[in-house]
Design a protein around this motif. Sequence first.
Motif, mmCIF file in Angstrom:
data_model
loop_
_atom_site.group_PDB
_atom_site.id
_atom_site.type_symbol
_atom_site.label_atom_id
_atom_site.label_comp_id
_atom_site.label_asym_id
_atom_site.label_seq_id
_atom_site.Cartn_x
_atom_site.Cartn_y
_atom_site.Cartn_z
ATOM 1 N N GLU A 294 0.840 -1.213 0.000
ATOM 2 C CA GLU A 294 0.000 0.000 0.000
ATOM 3 C C GLU A 294 0.870 1.256 0.000
ATOM 4 O OE1 GLU A 294 -3.383 0.631 -0.138
ATOM 5 O OE2 GLU A 294 -3.501 -1.489 -0.685
ATOM 6 N N LYS A 295 1.846 1.288 0.914
ATOM 7 C CA LYS A 295 2.665 2.492 1.066
ATOM 8 C C LYS A 295 3.525 2.765 -0.164
ATOM 9 C CE LYS A 295 6.192 4.759 3.802
ATOM 10 N NZ LYS A 295 5.858 5.967 3.102
ATOM 11 N N TYR A 296 4.302 1.783 -0.573
ATOM 12 C CA TYR A 296 5.286 2.040 -1.620
ATOM 13 C C TYR A 296 4.747 1.868 -3.038
ATOM 14 C CZ TYR A 296 8.680 2.238 2.132
ATOM 15 O OH TYR A 296 9.358 2.584 3.272
ATOM 16 N N VAL A 297 3.906 0.884 -3.258
ATOM 17 C CA VAL A 297 3.440 0.604 -4.616
ATOM 18 C C VAL A 297 2.183 1.416 -4.935
ATOM 19 C CG1 VAL A 297 2.814 -1.193 -6.269
ATOM 20 C CG2 VAL A 297 4.445 -1.703 -4.444
ATOM 21 N N ALA A 298 1.155 1.280 -4.110
ATOM 22 C CA ALA A 298 -0.105 1.977 -4.391
ATOM 23 C C ALA A 298 0.022 3.489 -4.203
ATOM 24 C CB ALA A 298 -1.225 1.423 -3.502
ATOM 25 N N ASP A 299 0.588 3.912 -3.076
ATOM 26 C CA ASP A 299 0.656 5.345 -2.773
ATOM 27 C C ASP A 299 1.826 6.055 -3.455
ATOM 28 O OD1 ASP A 299 -1.534 4.854 -1.159
ATOM 29 O OD2 ASP A 299 -0.429 5.001 0.726
ATOM 30 N N ASP A 300 3.041 5.494 -3.329
ATOM 31 C CA ASP A 300 4.233 6.172 -3.849
ATOM 32 C C ASP A 300 4.579 5.790 -5.288
ATOM 33 O OD1 ASP A 300 4.357 7.211 -1.286
ATOM 34 O OD2 ASP A 300 6.125 6.063 -0.684
ATOM 35 N N LYS A 301 3.850 4.820 -5.850
ATOM 36 C CA LYS A 301 4.050 4.375 -7.248
ATOM 37 C C LYS A 301 5.473 3.876 -7.504
ATOM 38 C CE LYS A 301 -0.141 5.650 -8.196
ATOM 39 N NZ LYS A 301 -1.109 4.753 -7.599
ATOM 40 N N LYS A 302 6.009 3.116 -6.543
ATOM 41 C CA LYS A 302 7.344 2.559 -6.672
ATOM 42 C C LYS A 302 7.255 1.043 -6.827
ATOM 43 C CE LYS A 302 9.566 6.169 -3.981
ATOM 44 N NZ LYS A 302 10.332 6.500 -2.788
ATOM 45 N N THR A 303 8.334 0.458 -7.305
ATOM 46 C CA THR A 303 8.441 -0.996 -7.404
ATOM 47 C C THR A 303 8.970 -1.533 -6.078
ATOM 48 O OG1 THR A 303 8.836 -0.919 -9.777
ATOM 49 C CG2 THR A 303 9.611 -2.882 -8.610
ATOM 50 N N LEU A 304 8.343 -2.580 -5.592
ATOM 51 C CA LEU A 304 8.740 -3.235 -4.352
ATOM 52 C C LEU A 304 9.262 -4.615 -4.716
ATOM 53 C CD1 LEU A 304 8.610 -2.887 -1.209
ATOM 54 C CD2 LEU A 304 6.338 -3.924 -1.319
ATOM 55 N N GLY A 305 10.437 -4.985 -4.192
ATOM 56 C CA GLY A 305 11.023 -6.268 -4.548
ATOM 57 C C GLY A 305 11.579 -7.011 -3.358
ATOM 58 N N LEU A 306 11.815 -8.291 -3.569
ATOM 59 C CA LEU A 306 12.402 -9.139 -2.538
ATOM 60 C C LEU A 306 13.030 -10.355 -3.190
ATOM 61 C CD1 LEU A 306 10.241 -11.687 -2.327
ATOM 62 C CD2 LEU A 306 8.997 -10.104 -0.916
ATOM 63 N N LEU A 307 13.797 -11.085 -2.417
ATOM 64 C CA LEU A 307 14.348 -12.359 -2.865
ATOM 65 C C LEU A 307 13.737 -13.456 -2.008
ATOM 66 C CD1 LEU A 307 18.187 -11.667 -3.280
ATOM 67 C CD2 LEU A 307 16.408 -11.614 -5.026
ATOM 68 N N VAL A 308 13.444 -14.586 -2.626
ATOM 69 C CA VAL A 308 12.937 -15.745 -1.907
ATOM 70 C C VAL A 308 13.788 -16.948 -2.304
ATOM 71 C CG1 VAL A 308 11.168 -16.253 -3.652
ATOM 72 C CG2 VAL A 308 10.866 -17.086 -1.314
ATOM 73 N N GLU A 309 14.123 -17.773 -1.314
ATOM 74 C CA GLU A 309 14.876 -18.985 -1.622
ATOM 75 C C GLU A 309 14.032 -19.869 -2.523
ATOM 76 O OE1 GLU A 309 17.157 -21.133 1.403
ATOM 77 O OE2 GLU A 309 16.667 -19.471 2.748
ATOM 78 N N GLU A 310 14.663 -20.424 -3.558
ATOM 79 C CA GLU A 310 13.935 -21.285 -4.494
ATOM 80 C C GLU A 310 13.244 -22.441 -3.779
ATOM 81 O OE1 GLU A 310 16.512 -22.478 -7.690
ATOM 82 O OE2 GLU A 310 16.372 -20.528 -8.671
ATOM 83 N N ALA A 311 13.850 -22.940 -2.717
ATOM 84 C CA ALA A 311 13.284 -24.086 -1.989
ATOM 85 C C ALA A 311 12.127 -23.698 -1.067
ATOM 86 C CB ALA A 311 14.371 -24.767 -1.171
ATOM 87 N N ASN A 312 11.933 -22.400 -0.842
ATOM 88 C CA ASN A 312 10.886 -21.951 0.077
ATOM 89 C C ASN A 312 9.571 -21.746 -0.680
ATOM 90 O OD1 ASN A 312 9.335 -20.887 2.134
ATOM 91 N ND2 ASN A 312 10.939 -19.509 2.858
#
Length: 189
Positions: free
Chosen positions: A135-153
């Motif tokens: 909500e804060k970064y993508v919807a309101d500030d129009k920014k891209t939000l990213g993360l890394l996830v372990e392939e096994a998770n």
Amino acid sequence: MQIRKATKADAPEIASCLLLAMDTIIHAFIGTKDNAAAKAFLMYFVSKENNQYSYENCWVAVENNKVVGAINCYDGKNLEALRAPILAYLKTNYNNTIIIEDETQEGEVYIDTFGVKPDQQGKGIGSQLLQFLIEKYVADDKKTLGLLVEEANVAAKKLYLKLGFKPITKKTLVGKKMEQLQIKPAFLS
């Protein structure tokens, strides 16, 4: 439950929460599997300003005046500057000149790590923290939000996809095979 910007006073609770998600990475940094040493290392940085794990880059979930979860994120363009004090500390205090792959880049608000207290897991707190950032970064500030996830998770990846994140690319971080996921303003339409 309330989600608010973290304060320095939250540092012990933040360190406990974040360590749940990154204990193996911290162990690799400090060269020992000692959880007390790992928590001390993380606590040192969470309680300081201007670094990757600083309370300044954290949001906390609070219930009954207690921190039950924490999430750490920052602008990807600042990765090198935020990581520099950690690398310097590792070299000086642990004689470790570790080389860490870049996990983020300019143009992305990066969720470095987050964790929920073990006795609070399964209540949707992690999902609420993620939804708050969306909500804060993508919807309101129009920014891209990213993360890394372990392939096994698989379970975590399933949650991220359910929240609207999309697979971008594969990466390696401290020897772990990861997948980069992002959610962009265009994905919310």
